[in-house]
Write a protein that holds these residues in place. Structure first.
Motif, PDB file in Angstrom:
ATOM      1  N   UNK A  79      -9.368  16.157   6.756  1.00  0.00           N
ATOM      2  CA  UNK A  79      -8.841  14.922   7.346  1.00  0.00           C
ATOM      3  C   UNK A  79      -7.851  14.489   6.574  1.00  0.00           C
ATOM      4  N   UNK A  80      -6.878  14.061   7.546  1.00  0.00           N
ATOM      5  CA  UNK A  80      -5.643  13.612   6.829  1.00  0.00           C
ATOM      6  C   UNK A  80      -5.679  12.492   5.810  1.00  0.00           C
ATOM      7  N   UNK A  81      -4.641  12.301   4.816  1.00  0.00           N
ATOM      8  CA  UNK A  81      -4.578  10.975   4.207  1.00  0.00           C
ATOM      9  C   UNK A  81      -4.651   9.716   4.856  1.00  0.00           C
ATOM     10  N   UNK A  82      -3.877   9.491   5.816  1.00  0.00           N
ATOM     11  CA  UNK A  82      -3.935   8.520   6.619  1.00  0.00           C
ATOM     12  C   UNK A  82      -5.288   8.035   7.250  1.00  0.00           C
ATOM     13  N   UNK A  83      -5.726   8.972   8.013  1.00  0.00           N
ATOM     14  CA  UNK A  83      -7.085   9.060   8.533  1.00  0.00           C
ATOM     15  C   UNK A  83      -8.338   8.595   7.465  1.00  0.00           C
ATOM     16  N   UNK A  84      -8.122   9.086   6.207  1.00  0.00           N
ATOM     17  CA  UNK A  84      -9.087   8.783   5.177  1.00  0.00           C
ATOM     18  C   UNK A  84      -8.939   7.265   4.746  1.00  0.00           C
ATOM     19  N   UNK A  85      -7.636   7.028   4.477  1.00  0.00           N
ATOM     20  CA  UNK A  85      -7.119   5.554   4.220  1.00  0.00           C
ATOM     21  C   UNK A  85      -7.860   4.488   5.314  1.00  0.00           C
ATOM     22  N   UNK A  86      -7.658   4.851   6.587  1.00  0.00           N
ATOM     23  CA  UNK A  86      -8.182   4.126   7.546  1.00  0.00           C
ATOM     24  C   UNK A  86      -9.792   3.954   7.283  1.00  0.00           C
ATOM     25  N   UNK A  87     -10.363   5.067   7.145  1.00  0.00           N
ATOM     26  CA  UNK A  87     -11.660   5.214   7.165  1.00  0.00           C
ATOM     27  C   UNK A  87     -12.383   4.104   5.767  1.00  0.00           C
ATOM     28  N   UNK A  88     -11.501   4.399   4.713  1.00  0.00           N
ATOM     29  CA  UNK A  88     -11.820   3.705   3.496  1.00  0.00           C
ATOM     30  C   UNK A  88     -11.812   2.280   3.826  1.00  0.00           C
ATOM     31  N   UNK A  89     -10.690   1.854   4.590  1.00  0.00           N
ATOM     32  CA  UNK A  89     -10.362   0.503   4.919  1.00  0.00           C
ATOM     33  C   UNK A  89     -11.542  -0.102   5.707  1.00  0.00           C
ATOM     34  N   UNK A  90     -12.111   0.711   6.681  1.00  0.00           N
ATOM     35  CA  UNK A  90     -12.978   0.296   7.734  1.00  0.00           C
ATOM     36  C   UNK A  90     -14.433   0.060   6.844  1.00  0.00           C
ATOM     37  N   UNK A  91     -14.583   1.007   6.020  1.00  0.00           N
ATOM     38  CA  UNK A  91     -15.705   0.960   5.336  1.00  0.00           C
ATOM     39  C   UNK A  91     -15.932  -0.262   4.412  1.00  0.00           C
ATOM     40  N   UNK A  92     -14.806  -0.565   3.888  1.00  0.00           N
ATOM     41  CA  UNK A  92     -14.688  -1.757   2.969  1.00  0.00           C
ATOM     42  C   UNK A  92     -14.728  -3.055   3.703  1.00  0.00           C
ATOM     43  N   UNK A  93     -14.293  -3.231   5.001  1.00  0.00           N
ATOM     44  CA  UNK A  93     -14.486  -4.338   5.742  1.00  0.00           C
ATOM     45  C   UNK A  93     -15.889  -4.426   6.083  1.00  0.00           C
ATOM     46  N   UNK A  94     -16.522  -3.422   6.465  1.00  0.00           N
ATOM     47  CA  UNK A  94     -18.017  -3.279   6.852  1.00  0.00           C
ATOM     48  C   UNK A  94     -19.002  -3.860   5.317  1.00  0.00           C
ATOM     49  N   UNK A  95     -18.280  -3.300   4.282  1.00  0.00           N
ATOM     50  CA  UNK A  95     -19.074  -3.558   3.145  1.00  0.00           C
ATOM     51  C   UNK A  95     -19.037  -5.323   3.030  1.00  0.00           C
ATOM     52  N   UNK A  96     -17.802  -5.960   3.194  1.00  0.00           N
ATOM     53  CA  UNK A  96     -17.879  -7.161   2.941  1.00  0.00           C
ATOM     54  C   UNK A  96     -18.576  -8.079   3.889  1.00  0.00           C
ATOM     55  N   UNK A  97     -18.469  -7.615   5.085  1.00  0.00           N
ATOM     56  CA  UNK A  97     -19.316  -8.138   6.249  1.00  0.00           C
ATOM     57  C   UNK A  97     -20.821  -8.285   5.887  1.00  0.00           C
TER      58      UNK A  97
END
Length: 75
Positions: free
Chosen positions: A1-19
């Motif tokens: 997984x590229x760094x950009x993909x990993x960063x996007x996945x982490x951002x999406x998980x963080x968004x779901x976490x807050x939700x």
């Protein structure tokens, strides 16, 4: 997984976490006599506050585990 993909996945998980955290907080502040509706696919079903909170907590735990797997260096 590229760094950009990993960063996007982490951002999406963080968004779901807050939700899920917000949903749990809102459910905890409802009066016990309130009716709640929980989404299951494209349908909404009436349920109790306790069941809805339990479901949200399970989803929150799942997202936390996924986030830990994506970012093991922060553990």
């Amino acid at each position: 997984m590229s760094s950009s993909d990993n960063t996007n996945a982490i951002a999406e998980c963080t968004k779901q976490l807050r939700r899920h955290e917000v949903a749990i907080a809102e459910l905890n502040n409802l009066p016990s006599s309130s009716a709640v509706y929980q989404r299951n696919c494209n349908l909404y079903f009436r349920t109790t506050i306790q069941k809805a909170t339990t479901t949200e907590q399970k989803q929150l735990d799942s997202v936390k585990a996924k986030l830990r797997n994506l970012n093991p260096s922060s553990s």
